[in-house]
Enzyme design. Structure first.
Site, mmCIF file in Angstrom:
data_model
loop_
_atom_site.group_PDB
_atom_site.id
_atom_site.type_symbol
_atom_site.label_atom_id
_atom_site.label_comp_id
_atom_site.label_asym_id
_atom_site.label_seq_id
_atom_site.Cartn_x
_atom_site.Cartn_y
_atom_site.Cartn_z
ATOM 1 N N ARG A 172 10.677 -51.899 -5.993
ATOM 2 C CA ARG A 172 10.741 -51.320 -4.313
ATOM 3 C C ARG A 172 12.038 -50.277 -5.295
ATOM 4 O O ARG A 172 11.883 -50.071 -6.174
ATOM 5 C CB ARG A 172 11.451 -51.856 -3.516
ATOM 6 C CG ARG A 172 10.891 -50.925 -2.052
ATOM 7 C CD ARG A 172 11.497 -52.174 -0.825
ATOM 8 N NE ARG A 172 12.938 -52.337 -0.857
ATOM 9 C CZ ARG A 172 13.949 -53.016 0.473
ATOM 10 N NH1 ARG A 172 12.904 -52.746 1.883
ATOM 11 N NH2 ARG A 172 14.705 -53.433 0.327
ATOM 12 N N MET A 208 0.761 -47.551 27.251
ATOM 13 C CA MET A 208 1.777 -46.765 27.257
ATOM 14 C C MET A 208 3.900 -47.260 28.161
ATOM 15 O O MET A 208 4.601 -46.648 27.311
ATOM 16 C CB MET A 208 1.557 -44.977 27.966
ATOM 17 C CG MET A 208 2.459 -44.344 27.187
ATOM 18 S SD MET A 208 2.397 -42.291 27.362
ATOM 19 C CE MET A 208 1.512 -42.303 26.093
ATOM 20 N N TYR A 262 -6.839 -51.600 30.684
ATOM 21 C CA TYR A 262 -7.919 -50.747 30.086
ATOM 22 C C TYR A 262 -8.810 -51.813 29.440
ATOM 23 O O TYR A 262 -9.064 -52.265 28.725
ATOM 24 C CB TYR A 262 -6.879 -49.623 28.917
ATOM 25 C CG TYR A 262 -6.566 -49.049 29.847
ATOM 26 C CD1 TYR A 262 -7.260 -47.902 30.290
ATOM 27 C CD2 TYR A 262 -5.199 -48.072 29.827
ATOM 28 C CE1 TYR A 262 -6.265 -46.318 30.592
ATOM 29 C CE2 TYR A 262 -4.649 -46.704 29.990
ATOM 30 C CZ TYR A 262 -4.853 -46.486 30.538
ATOM 31 O OH TYR A 262 -4.305 -45.386 31.378
ATOM 32 N N LYS A 265 21.872 -50.319 9.187
ATOM 33 C CA LYS A 265 21.218 -49.677 9.020
ATOM 34 C C LYS A 265 20.591 -49.381 10.013
ATOM 35 O O LYS A 265 20.506 -50.229 10.895
ATOM 36 C CB LYS A 265 20.362 -48.964 7.906
ATOM 37 C CG LYS A 265 19.297 -50.857 8.081
ATOM 38 C CD LYS A 265 18.882 -50.646 6.335
ATOM 39 C CE LYS A 265 17.273 -52.452 6.414
ATOM 40 N NZ LYS A 265 17.610 -52.434 5.003
#
Length: 387
Positions: A146, A327, A268, A49
Site C-alpha cells: 500500500r 433508505m 421491499y 483520522k
C-alpha cells in the site's frame, strides 16, 4: 446485559431525536489508557483520522489529549488543522504526506508529513531547503504493498551520506497487513523487515503497530504504538474476546409497531414472508444513516451465504431485522418482546454496549470500522464527559 443509558443529562433535542448517538468519552479515555498499558515501554499515540472514526475529531481529540496522548495520526492535512486547537502540544502526523500547495497548512498548524514515496521525498527536501528544517516521518513498505517507500530504497536512503542535513525524520513507520490474525506468518516477515529499517535509522523513533499489532506483544511495539479501532471499542484481533469498552451507542426511534399475519410479506421485494403472526417495529434508521442495506434480514446476496441478518436490542431482547433495510427505515421483528415492554416512541439500540458493533458488522459482511466511519449526518449526538 448492560444497563440502559443514563439520560438524566440529555438535552431536549437528544431526547426527541429520531436518531441518537451517544459517545462515552470516559470509555474512550479508559481504552487509551488500556492500550498505553499494553504498549509497555513504548509511547502510545492515537489515530483520529476520518473524523475520529466518525465520532467527532474535536471532542475525541481533546479527550485523548487530556488522557495523555501526545502523538496523533490523521489522514489528510485538514484533519490535522481541525485537531490542532484541541491537542496544542501534540505531534500530529499526516499519513497521506504532503504535495505542492500544502506547505502553508503544514507550517501554520505544525503538522508532520509522513513521506511515503520518492516523489514526496524530493518535494519535501525542496520545501525544507527553502523554508528551513521541519519534522517529517518516513513510511516504509514492509510487504503491505500500500503506501510506503520500498524497503530497499529506505535502506539506501539511510546509508546515503549525501542526503541533505535538513532531511531529519523524527519517526520511521510501517504497517502490518495481518496484525488482526496472530497466527499469520506475514506478521513475523514484516517484523523482520522492519527491524532492518529500525536499525538503519538508528537514533530515530520507529513504529510498526496499530491496534492489532499492539496485542502481538512487546517485540512489535518499538518506540510508538498507533492504536485506532481499539480506542473506539472495536475488535482489533480476530477470534479473541474484545477487552475494550464500548464507546458509541446508536439508537433509532420506533415510529410504529404494527401487527402482521403469518404469510404476509415485509419490506421491499416481498423477500420476507412471516412464518407466524408477528409484531413489527418500524424504526427511523436506514442505509442513509450508515445502517447498511447488507444488514437486511432477507433479499440481499449476503443472506444466500447463510449468514443471518442483523439484530437490534430493546427491552432486554435481541430483535432481528425483518426484510430489507431501506433508505430511511428498518423493520425489526419484536414478536418475542412482551407487548407492554415497548411502545411507539421508544428506541432500539442499533449497536452499542448491548449490541456489539462488530457483531452487527459481521451480519453486514464487513467490519466495525465501516459502520463507525459511515455514520450519517442525521444522528443527534451526546457526549458523556470523561471523568
Amino acid at each position: 446485559m448492560t444497563a440502559a443509558l443514563d439520560l438524566t443529562d440529555a438535552s431536549d433535542e437528544f431526547l426527541a431525536a429520531p436518531l441518537r448517538l451517544t459517545i462515552d468519552l470516559s470509555a474512550l479515555a479508559d481504552n487509551w489508557r488500556d492500550m498505553a498499558r499494553r504498549s509497555g515501554k513504548a509511547r502510545t499515540a492515537a489515530v483520529v483520522k476520518a473524523d475520529a472514526y466518525g465520532l467527532g475529531i474535536e471532542d475525541i481529540g481533546q479527550t485523548l489529549y487530556h488522557a495523555g496522548a501526545r502523538d496523533f495520526f490523521v489522514a489528510i492535512p485538514s484533519e490535522g488543522a481541525t485537531l490542532r486547537p484541541y491537542a496544542p502540544e501534540a505531534r500530529i502526523f499526516v499519513l497521506s504526506g504532503i504535495w505542492p500547495g500544502m506547505e502553508e497548512t503544514f507550517f501554520e498548524y505544525d503538522l508532520v508529513p509522513v513521506l511515503a514515496s520518492q516523489e514526496q521525498l524530493v518535494f519535501w527536501m525542496s520545501v525544507v531547503a527553502e523554508h528551513g528544517d521541519h519534522p517529517c516521518a518516513l513510511h516504509v513498505d514492509t510487504g503491505f504493498n500500500r503506501l510506503g517507500l520500498p524497503l530497499e530504497d529506505a535502506l539506501a536512503l539511510a546509508d546515503d551520506v549525501s542526503r541533505p542535513a535538513s532531511f531529519s525524520p523524527v519517526l520511521v513507520l510501517s504497517h502490518l497487513a495481518c496484525g488482526d490474525d496472530p497466527l499469520s506468518p506475514m506478521n513475523r516477515q514484516q517484523l523482520e523487515s522492519f527491524l532492518k529499517v529500525s536499525a538503519a535509522f538508528e537514533g530515530i523513533d520507529s513504529s510498526l503497530s496499530a491496534s492489532a499489532g499492539t496485542f502481538l506483544g512487546p517485540e512489535y511495539h518499538f518506540d510508538l504504538t498507533r492504536p485506532g479501532i481499539a480506542l473506539y471499542g472495536g475488535e482489533a484481533v480476530n477470534g479473541v474476546k474484545n477487552p475494550m469498552r464500548a464507546v458509541a451507542t446508536a439508537e433509532a426511534r420506533i415510529l410504529q409497531i404494527r401487527e402482521a399475519k403469518a404469510g404476509e410479506a415485509v419490506s421491499y421485494g416481498a423477500t420476507c414472508t412471516l412464518g407466524r403472526d408477528s409484531r413489527l417495529a418500524v424504526v427511523s434508521a436506514g442505509y442513509a444513516d450508515g445502517y447498511l442495506r447488507s444488514l437486511s434480514g432477507s433479499g440481499v446476496p449476503l443472506r444466500e451465504t447463510g449468514i443471518a441478518g442483523a439484530c437490534g436490542f430493546v427491552a432486554g431482547h435481541k430483535v432481528p431485522v425483518a426484510g430489507r433495510v431501506t433508505m430511511d427505515l428498518t423493520i425489526f421483528d419484536v414478536t418475542d418482546v412482551p407487548p407492554n415492554a415497548i411502545s411507539a416512541g421508544d428506541y432500539i439500540e442499533l449497536f452499542g454496549a448491548n449490541m456489539p458493533i462488530d457483531e452487527v458488522a459481521r451480519a453486514a459482511g464487513t467490519i466495525g470500522y465501516e459502520l463507525l466511519t459511515g455514520l450519517g449526518l442525521r444522528y443527534e449526538r451526546r457526549y458523556i464527559e470523561a471523568l
